[in-house]
Each structure stands twice: as C-alpha cells, then as structure tokens.
Design an enzyme around this catalytic site. Structure first.
Site, PDB file in Angstrom:
ATOM      1  CB  SER A  61      -0.937   0.016   1.203  1.00 17.78           C
ATOM      2  OG  SER A  61      -1.972  -0.892   0.994  1.00 17.78           O
ATOM      3  CE1 TYR A 189      -4.109  -1.246  -4.958  1.00 19.22           C
ATOM      4  CE2 TYR A 189      -4.656  -3.581  -5.098  1.00 19.22           C
ATOM      5  CZ  TYR A 189      -4.415  -2.450  -4.342  1.00 19.22           C
ATOM      6  OH  TYR A 189      -4.462  -2.514  -2.975  1.00 19.22           O
ATOM      7  CB  VAL A 259      -0.122  -6.048   4.052  1.00 25.21           C
ATOM      8  CG1 VAL A 259      -1.384  -5.486   4.658  1.00 25.21           C
ATOM      9  CG2 VAL A 259      -0.247  -6.239   2.556  1.00 25.21           C
TER      10      VAL A 259
HETATM   11  O1  DON Z   1      -4.450  -5.056  -2.159  1.00 24.58           O
HETATM   12  C1  DON Z   1      -4.007  -5.488  -1.101  1.00 24.58           C
HETATM   13  O2  DON Z   1      -4.719  -5.967  -0.227  1.00 24.58           O
HETATM   14  C2  DON Z   1      -2.517  -5.407  -0.890  1.00 24.58           C
HETATM   15  N1  DON Z   1      -1.836  -5.526  -2.133  1.00 24.58           N
HETATM   16  C3  DON Z   1      -2.146  -4.091  -0.298  1.00 24.58           C
HETATM   17  C4  DON Z   1      -2.852  -3.809   1.016  1.00 24.58           C
HETATM   18  C5  DON Z   1      -2.004  -3.107   1.999  1.00 24.58           C
HETATM   19  O3  DON Z   1      -0.800  -2.998   1.899  1.00 24.58           O
HETATM   20  C6  DON Z   1      -2.694  -2.619   3.208  1.00 24.58           C
HETATM   21  N2  DON Z   1      -1.689  -2.137   4.121  1.00 24.58           N
HETATM   22  N3  DON Z   1      -1.492  -2.079   5.242  1.00 24.58           N
END
Ligand code: DON
Length: 305
Positions: A61, A189, A259
């Site tokens: 993210s 994305y 994440v």
């Molecule tokens: O789309 C997702 O769920 C992950 N690629 C990114 C989410 C994320 O990094 C949330 N962060 N804390």
C-alpha cells in the site's frame, strides 16, 4: 544518529512477536517475522540506517502514495477528487461497505484499496504495460534507484488471490467510478503493490515529500509543492487506515504503511524515514515498525503538531 537508530531497533524488535506476517497474499507469508530495519534520509542528503535495512520487501500500500502523485500530475486535483474522496474511514483497508452505503458511491480516500484502485485507473498510458512503466519509472526517480522492479512471485500470488480487490473494482465499474477494462486496472494495481524496495528506497521517497517535491540529492523538482502537500495531508488522516488517529497522536508525522511490513514517513522540512518489520498488527500496520517510529518521534521531537 546510527547509534540512536541501532538502539531503537534493539529496543523495539521484541514487539514483533505480538504481530503476524500477512498471509492473505500467500507469498508474503515467507518473510522473517523478526526482521526490523530503519533508514533516515535527511534533506541535506545524508542517510543513516540500522537493523535489517537492506532487506527487500514489497511496498504494497505504500505504492498508493506514488500513484496518487502521478494521478494528480496527470489529471489535476479536481478531477482526481471527483472520483475519490479525502475523508478518513474507521473501516479496514479492504472494506467494501462504504462503496454502497455512502453517496456519492466513490471510495472515501486514495489510501484504502478501493480508493487506490480508482486512483490508478486515472493514470495515463496507452495500455496496462505503458501505465505500469510510467509508475515504475517515477518510482525509480523518487528513490534515486534505477534498479527498482517488481517481485514476480508476489505479483502472481496477489493476482491469483485478489478477489476482494476484484469485488471492489467491479463494484466501482458498476457505479461509474472506474471507466474501461477492470482487469487491466487491477493488473496495474497488483503490480504497483508488488514493487520491491528496501528501507533506504522508502526513506528517500519520504525525503522527497518532506522536501516539498524536490529530490534532496540533486535539487531536481519532480512534483509541484501543492501535490506533496496534498499527499502528506492525506497520509496523516488516512495513511495508517483505521489507526491513523492513533499514529497522528503518537508519532505525529505523515505515514503510509503496507502489508509487506514497510512504513514510509515524511517529516516536513526535516527527513524521510523508511521502516521495515513484516509482523503486522490487526489493522495491517507493522507492529514493531509503529513502535520504533513512536520512539524516534519522541527522541527527535518529530511531531508536526
Ligand atoms: O491489495 C491489497 O490488499 C494489498 N496488495 C495491499 C494492502 C495493503 O498494503 C494494506 N496495508 N497495510
């Protein structure tokens, strides 16, 4: 500074046992949960690092900060914020509920998954490859690292298991937030989330934002000051998801987590900070990473408030 950073790593690595490495993207689960690293890039270009700062991780993210900059550069702020709001949410980063219940049916902000998918759909380019090439080129520029690339295994893992993101994106297509081919948008994305970096790269992005859009290492302006200001403001209010208020009180600087365990922080007119610790708390933020930022903020009096 190195001494201080090493002490902070030693003091805070213990918190990692209280967290869990992300497993909903299976490939992320391979990270060593006890890793903790930090880098600071000051505005005069000095870099100070400690712990596992050379370890690479996917920015996840944190990429939302990069695509927000590009989307505003391509479309102007009005057009971006017609499609995505700038309000915090008390819900999880992948929540779907507000897309239907809030009117207009647009994502609340660009830092949650729905908002980031809407944001990347606005970036210009002939096709998905060209759009991603622009994102990658811009990422290399703001990290000063021409070797930045994606982690193919994480990308494939994410593509195979990204059904929640597909649900968000198709819902947004149905309400007119996303135009065009949803799978193309999602592919970009998933790739942006799979960009691989280390603490130094992340701290440099923070330093560019802290320096209002100018690369501290060579004086080149890459984004106008107003774009850096908008991005930092949204990082404070929304960057750490439903923990953003807590982090604003206890760290007090614009932050964005991923994440993969990374956290990007930008301390206006002072420094960028990159942190990596893959064990996450229940809200998806690096558990030891947040602790180290809290302590660093106290030590150096970093809070902007
Ligand atoms: O789309 C997702 O769920 C992950 N690629 C990114 C989410 C994320 O990094 C949330 N962060 N804390």
């Amino acid at each position: 500074m190195e001494k201080l950073l090493s002490t902070l790593v030693e003091n805070n690595v213990k918190y990692a046992v209280e967290g869990k490495v992300a497993s909903y993207i299976p490939e992320l689960n391979k990270a060593d949960s006890m890793s903790l690293g930090i880098c600071v890039t000051t505005l005069d270009g000095e870099e100070h690092c400690a712990g596992k700062y050379e370890e690479k991780f996917t920015i996840q993210s944190i990429s939302k900060v990069i695509t927000l900059m590009l989307a505003i550069l391509d479309n102007g702020r009005e057009n971006v914020f017609k499609k995505v709001g700038m309000e915090p949410t008390a819900d999880a980063f992948n929540s779907i509920i507000n897309l239907e219940t809030k009117n207009p049916h647009r994502p609340l902000n660009p830092m949650i998954n729905s908002g980031a998918i809407a944001t990347v759909s606005l970036i210009e380019g002939e096709n998905r490859d060209k759009i991603f090439e622009r994102i990658l080129k811009f990422t290399r520029k703001i990290t000063g690292n021409p070797e930045i690339n994606i982690d193919e295994d994480v990308y494939n893992s994410e593509r195979k298991t990204g059904d929640r993101n597909r649900a968000l994106a198709y819902f947004m297509k149905s309400t007119g937030i996303i135009d065009g081919d949803v799978e193309e948008v999602l592919d970009v994305y998933f790739k942006q989330c799979s960009i691989k970096a280390n603490c130094r790269d992340i701290s440099r992005i923070g330093a560019v934002l802290a320096n209002n859009g100018v690369l501290p290492w060579n004086g080149e302006r890459v984004i106008p000051g107003y774009v850096a200001r908008i991005v930092k403001t949204i990082m404070v209010t929304c960057g750490m998801y439903d923990a953003s208020g807590d982090i604003a009180v206890n760290v007090g600087v614009p932050c964005k987590s991923g994440v993969g365990g990374g956290i990007l922080a930008a301390v206006p007119m002072r420094m960028g900070i990159g942190v990596f610790g893959p064990a996450l708390d229940t809200k998806g933020n690096s558990i030891a990473g947040v602790k180290i930022l809290e302590e660093l903020s106290k030590e150096l009096d970093l809070s902007i408030f």
